[in-house]
Write an enzyme that holds these catalytic residues in place. Sequence first.
Site, PDB file in Angstrom:
ATOM      1  N   LYS A 115       0.832  -1.187   0.052  1.00 59.80           N
ATOM      2  CA  LYS A 115       0.133  -0.046   0.103  1.00 59.80           C
ATOM      3  C   LYS A 115       0.994   1.167   0.091  1.00 59.80           C
ATOM      4  O   LYS A 115       1.817   1.459   0.778  1.00 59.80           O
ATOM      5  CB  LYS A 115      -0.938   0.043   1.287  1.00 59.80           C
ATOM      6  CG  LYS A 115      -2.083   0.655   1.093  1.00 59.80           C
ATOM      7  CD  LYS A 115      -3.225   0.361   2.198  1.00 59.80           C
ATOM      8  CE  LYS A 115      -4.429   1.196   2.162  1.00 59.80           C
ATOM      9  NZ  LYS A 115      -5.618   0.530   2.871  1.00 59.80           N
ATOM     10  N   GLU A 163     -20.221  -5.537   9.034  1.00 57.48           N
ATOM     11  CA  GLU A 163     -21.124  -4.416   9.898  1.00 57.48           C
ATOM     12  C   GLU A 163     -22.139  -5.553  10.392  1.00 57.48           C
ATOM     13  O   GLU A 163     -22.682  -5.260  11.576  1.00 57.48           O
ATOM     14  CB  GLU A 163     -21.689  -3.699   8.963  1.00 57.48           C
ATOM     15  CG  GLU A 163     -20.759  -2.412   8.665  1.00 57.48           C
ATOM     16  CD  GLU A 163     -19.814  -2.921   7.480  1.00 57.48           C
ATOM     17  OE1 GLU A 163     -19.932  -3.915   6.968  1.00 57.48           O
ATOM     18  OE2 GLU A 163     -18.948  -1.993   7.301  1.00 57.48           O
ATOM     19  N   ARG A 219     -25.633  -1.984   5.749  1.00 55.68           N
ATOM     20  CA  ARG A 219     -25.334  -3.610   5.731  1.00 55.68           C
ATOM     21  C   ARG A 219     -25.920  -4.450   6.791  1.00 55.68           C
ATOM     22  O   ARG A 219     -26.121  -5.371   6.462  1.00 55.68           O
ATOM     23  CB  ARG A 219     -23.755  -3.695   5.813  1.00 55.68           C
ATOM     24  CG  ARG A 219     -23.158  -3.229   4.491  1.00 55.68           C
ATOM     25  CD  ARG A 219     -23.315  -4.446   3.338  1.00 55.68           C
ATOM     26  NE  ARG A 219     -22.841  -3.978   2.350  1.00 55.68           N
ATOM     27  CZ  ARG A 219     -21.683  -3.985   1.735  1.00 55.68           C
ATOM     28  NH1 ARG A 219     -20.787  -4.598   2.298  1.00 55.68           N
ATOM     29  NH2 ARG A 219     -21.280  -3.634   0.334  1.00 55.68           N
TER      30      ARG A 219
HETATM   31  N1  TPP Z   1     -17.417  -0.631   5.139  1.00 50.78           N
HETATM   32  C1  TPP Z   1     -18.008  -0.930   3.963  1.00 50.78           C
HETATM   33  C2  TPP Z   1     -19.126  -1.919   3.680  1.00 50.78           C
HETATM   34  N2  TPP Z   1     -17.538  -0.245   2.998  1.00 50.78           N
HETATM   35  C3  TPP Z   1     -16.481   0.514   3.193  1.00 50.78           C
HETATM   36  N3  TPP Z   1     -16.243   1.178   2.046  1.00 50.78           N
HETATM   37  C4  TPP Z   1     -16.122   0.481   4.601  1.00 50.78           C
HETATM   38  C5  TPP Z   1     -16.445   0.009   5.502  1.00 50.78           C
HETATM   39  C6  TPP Z   1     -15.050   1.777   4.744  1.00 50.78           C
HETATM   40  N4  TPP Z   1     -13.568   1.326   3.943  1.00 50.78           N
HETATM   41  C7  TPP Z   1     -13.198   1.665   2.674  1.00 50.78           C
HETATM   42  S1  TPP Z   1     -11.837   0.994   2.032  1.00 50.78           S
HETATM   43  C8  TPP Z   1     -11.554   0.208   3.519  1.00 50.78           C
HETATM   44  C9  TPP Z   1     -12.622   0.168   4.392  1.00 50.78           C
HETATM   45  C10 TPP Z   1     -12.671  -0.384   5.544  1.00 50.78           C
HETATM   46  C11 TPP Z   1     -10.427  -0.812   3.525  1.00 50.78           C
HETATM   47  C12 TPP Z   1     -10.465  -1.642   2.590  1.00 50.78           C
HETATM   48  O1  TPP Z   1      -9.387  -2.590   2.454  1.00 50.78           O
HETATM   49  P1  TPP Z   1      -8.860  -3.512   1.363  1.00 50.78           P
HETATM   50  O2  TPP Z   1     -10.199  -3.847   0.444  1.00 50.78           O
HETATM   51  O3  TPP Z   1      -7.837  -4.315   1.736  1.00 50.78           O
HETATM   52  O4  TPP Z   1      -8.342  -2.351   0.246  1.00 50.78           O
HETATM   53  P2  TPP Z   1      -6.854  -1.212   0.350  1.00 50.78           P
HETATM   54  O5  TPP Z   1      -7.354  -0.032   0.998  1.00 50.78           O
HETATM   55  O6  TPP Z   1      -5.988  -1.891   1.238  1.00 50.78           O
HETATM   56  O7  TPP Z   1      -6.356  -1.294  -0.783  1.00 50.78           O
END
Ligand code: TPP
Length: 633
Positions: free
Chosen positions: A283, A370, A398
Amino acid sequence: MHLSEITHPNQLHGLTVRQLEEIARQIREKHLQTIAASGGHLGPGLGVVELTLALYQTLDLDRDKVVWDVGHQAYPHKLITGRYNEFHTLRQKDGVAGYLKRSENVFDHFGAGHASTSISAALGMALARDAKGEEFKCVAVIGDGALTGGMALEAINHAGHLPDTNLMVVLNDNEMSISPNVGAISRYLNKVRLSDPVQFLTDNLEEQVKHLPFLGDSLTPEMERLKDSMKRLAVSKVGAVIEELGFKYFGPVDGHNLEELIRTFKQAHKAKGPTLVHVATVKGKGYAIAEKDQVGYHAQKPFDLATGKAFPSKKPTPPSYSKVFAHALTTLAENNPKIVGITAAMATGTGLDKLQQRLPKQYIDVGIAEQHAVTLAAGLACEGMRPVVAIYSTFLQRAYDQIIHDVCIQKLPVFFCLDRAGIVGADGPTHQGMYDIAYLRLIPNIVLMAPKDEAELQRMLVTGIEYTDGAIAMRYPRGSGIGAPLMEDGWEPLPIGKGEILRNGDDILLIGYGAMVHSTLQVAEILSEHGISATVINARFVKPLDSELIAPLAKQIGKVATFEEGCLMGGFGSAVCEALQDHDVLVPVKRFGIGDVLVDHATPAESKAAHGLTPAQMAESIRAAFFQKDAAK
Ligand code: TPP
């Protein structure tokens, strides 16, 4: 070729690895410059530059479909699908969206913003393709964080059961959600990435063969293949779970090595049925400051590229609601070991990281889960704990059945703290906290409240902790409060279902809910300049609504206006109308809130103006509706 000349991803076909590396460099440069200027998601996009280029070089994007999970990492995708020239407008009103939108571009095959949807959507497309007898590839790109979401696992469960359905899942594994990823699956993936044989082979094979004089410095194609198969052999042991689930497993691939990525994608495209390509990425790759602080640079406010430091805001701002919430909750939890703060992968956003630091035993991060968070809270409540689910209004959507079935029907004392309730700004329609009043109000056994400012939030937090007759929810907005003086401690709970009168007047009754109370007072002030005197109520609770206070005043004054930051249908104003009807008070009511439309990305102030919610607009509209002869036509 310069990045700006790429308007169709198929232009990547035929480019050499060197040329792709140069495009990758230009993507990073543009990405960094843009986010530094306008703010937004930084680390996720930087981590998938090579993944995007390699994947797209192996696809025919006139036919094949790529579904990106969440969409916050899809900026390299945006930059090679014809949005280079507008990219500087990212997340600004009428500019390029911060997430994916089907209406924005033909290559955005699925809109997103919430996590864990990509595999389901791509599988749906694949099944439709097969039903129609068409041929194209369907690819879902999902992060290891998004893979903690139940829906992604449900989709894997389904796809793994369909050996004849071609579907590729690209797992972008950077070991991070927003915070370090949690859970058994993440631990397992980590094991695959770092397993001894794989590590040994990848680290040493090249080195060792150099000692074989007849091979020279580099590996022959045969040795490359041998290396690949040995690696796959080693991986197949640890990748076994994924294979057992019915997926052909490829990887783990170094997500920043274009050559290796292209080779692996080509191999995987040849396989039949569901495949999973496991890509190990970093990242923030390419921007050392972001690589080092991956949590801090998941997303950033506008910042100085040289130092990585956010530009100081022009005037000092009061602390955010989230910060006040986290401080008050941690203080209360210190004196009450039954309090448990629960987050679904949003420790920093909700402020619960403060609780984690101070009282780790009273903190739980469940991942992007969630639904599980809510039912877990219900279980904790069964055993006499005091679960506080800190969650964004939009993400609680959700867990709707869990709120009804596992909390409210069972009358369990779960406390929901809904951050980012109302207009959220640059994140746009997928993230607006628009619906919580409406979707919670109709459920029995839940109390709903919203503080007018950050000081009232402190009191509502105590109110919520002390209330044990059923569920209770508090909503509060994104960003800073109004600067109301905070109390250090000694917060008094509020009586459930009681509002307060903030101002007295004879001509109109204005009733505000939550953060809109401040605007309501401003409306009253503007009206008074026009000789119209208003009574102003801070409702505090939409459920139970203080009808005893509202109904007689509405009857006496004869005109009512309501103010909320949420959808009008089923919202706070609807609750007031219903209560007046039930009390046989048939007076005109003007409701201010969001109509039956989506609120696009823009600053919150721009969105409010676009929806007629500035105090000046609302005052004018009240004058036009109720005091016609004085108002400008
Ligand atoms: N819960 C939901 C249902 N949707 C969301 N977008 C979030 C929480 C907030 N959120 C956005 S990106 C993220 C979160 C928790 C992390 C995603 O991690 P990953 O899929 O590994 O992607 P990365 O950012 O590491 O590339």
